[in-house]
Design an enzyme around this catalytic site. Structure first.
Site, PDB file in Angstrom:
ATOM      1  CG  HIS A 294      -1.983   1.041   1.159  1.00 20.85           C
ATOM      2  ND1 HIS A 294      -2.857   1.150   0.096  1.00 20.85           N
ATOM      3  CD2 HIS A 294      -2.295   2.053   2.024  1.00 20.85           C
ATOM      4  CE1 HIS A 294      -3.672   2.185   0.312  1.00 20.85           C
ATOM      5  NE2 HIS A 294      -3.343   2.739   1.457  1.00 20.85           N
ATOM      6  CG  HIS A 331      -2.940   6.996  -2.629  1.00 18.01           C
ATOM      7  ND1 HIS A 331      -3.875   6.148  -3.180  1.00 18.01           N
ATOM      8  CD2 HIS A 331      -3.036   6.822  -1.280  1.00 18.01           C
ATOM      9  CE1 HIS A 331      -4.487   5.489  -2.218  1.00 18.01           C
ATOM     10  NE2 HIS A 331      -4.000   5.882  -1.057  1.00 18.01           N
TER      11      HIS A 331
END
Length: 402
Positions: A294, A331
């Site tokens: 992540h 992101h």
């Protein structure tokens, strides 16, 4: 339970307008993050992002379509066309009736919201376009993909913040694995890079003003990106019978909820999702060679993720390669997991591990092999893709070389 494989991939993001362009950038460790260009950017404290540049929507869509497609829908349709073209599938008859689309998205038509709020509040207009609602709704992209490609089976949108794409792909995976659908189009998209979108994120104080440096001790926050990643998930025997090229196999998935804090991640929640994915995939921890992390570049996320990986993998954690491609493309919030699956496919098919760029200083709390700054050649048979979202919602996919 049926086997599930990926037979098509498509993308548009800050690194490239196609899968080959994106993978080339990942191999080179190229950064797609730069100065943002849109109206009122000078009023923002955060002025960098993984913006898609050189995208001419007018050349891809007609005037009527443009009135219905927010930028996130435009990205989705562009990536979907690449994925479906690569798959070689055409949806007619029984296949059309059974095949569907499940997409991940968090912000919906943020560009449309921003433009129309400005029109009403700043410009004082009393009317907006009649298509504002169908243009901004989160499920707009899924609806338009289903219409454009004649997908009449299960179709919907999943919205779980930064885990949206992984949750969406998991639903598609489970539908194909269970026999509900032989083919599902899946992935995710996002386009929040506008004044209102960035201004809202500024308030959280988690954004970097200069670069995304996951796992580096001097990291100072995340950087937003935009774009889409779309895949064709297909039942293995269905794909083999028609002689399709198979990119990799999807072998497992797990999700968990931290049930703890709306923004702070939990090591226990992340670890349960990772170990659950291994269990669902029926693989041992030692079989995993690569994890697409992540890896947002925030202090809390990176150390929590590394601690979770260390807990699940034990001594094997030191042999794992774990990298964050957010350092390159930013992101993408609801769309990020889909673009990151491309790095997993590259690791499995090509034996190339995408790097974590911007890495400058070792962090004792992130003491894993984060593939710093340069891509690496390595043989990988199993890869994981992690996604951990605000709300404490965790989703991990497992993929295997085939």
């Amino acid at each position: 339970m049926k086997r599930v494989v990926i037979t098509g991939a498509g993308t548009i993001n800050a690194l490239g307008h196609s899968v080959p362009a994106t993978l080339a950038a990942m191999r080179e460790g190229r950064c797609g993050i730069g100065e943002l260009e849109f109206r009122d950017v000078e009023r923002l404290a955060i002025r960098i992002g993984g913006q898609v540049r050189g995208f001419e929507a007018e050349g891809r869509f007609n005037r009527q379509q443009m009135s219905l497609y927010d930028r996130f829908t435009q990205f989705t349709l562009t990536a979907a066309r690449e994925a479906i073209t690569q798959s070689g599938l055409e949806f007619h008859g029984e296949l059309s009736a059974q095949a569907g689309v499940v997409l991940g998205n968090s912000g919906g038509g943020m560009q449309t919201l921003d433009e129309n709020y400005r029109s009403v509040y700043e410009d004082g207009k009393n009317r907006v376009h009649p298509f504002v609602v169908p243009k901004l709704m989160n499920n707009a992209a899924a609806g338009h993909v289903s219409m454009q490609f004649n997908l009449k089976g299960p179709s919907f949108t999943v919205s779980t913040a930064c885990a949206s794409s992984n949750h969406a792909m998991a639903q598609a995976f489970q539908m194909v694995r269970s026999g509900m659908s032989p083919v599902m189009v899946t992935g995710g998209s996002e386009s929040m890079l506008c004044f209102g979108g960035v201004k809202a994120w500024e308030g959280l104080r988690v954004m970097s003003k200069d670069a995304c440096r996951p796992f580096s001790a001097n990291r100072n926050g995340m950087v937003q990106g935009e774009g889409a990643g779309i895949f064709v998930f297909e039942e293995y025997e269905h794909a083999r019978a028609r002689g399709a090229e198979i990119l990799c196999e999807v072998i497992g998935f797990a999700m968990s909820s931290d049930a703890a804090d709306i923004v702070m991640p939990s090591k226990q929640g992340a670890a349960r999702a990772i170990s659950g994915a291994l269990q669902d995939a029926r693989v041992n921890a030692a079989e995993v060679g690569y994890i697409n992390a992540h890896g947002t570049g925030t202090a809390a996320n990176d150390k929590t993720e590394c601690a979770a990986v260390a807990d699940v993998f034990g001594p094997h954690a030191d042999s794992l390669m774990i990298s964050s491609t957010k350092s390159m493309h930013g992101h993408l919030i609801g769309g990020t997991g889909a673009v990151e699956v491309l790095a997993c496919i590259m690791a499995l098919r090509d034996g190339v591990i995408a790097p974590t760029i911007g890495y400058q200083e070792p962090d004792p709390e992130c003491a894993l092999d984060v593939v710093p700054n340069e891509a690496r050649e390595a043989k990988v048979d199993v890869a994981l893709s992690n996604a951990f979202a605000f709300g404490g919602l965790n989703a991990v996919l497992a993929l295997r070389k085939i």
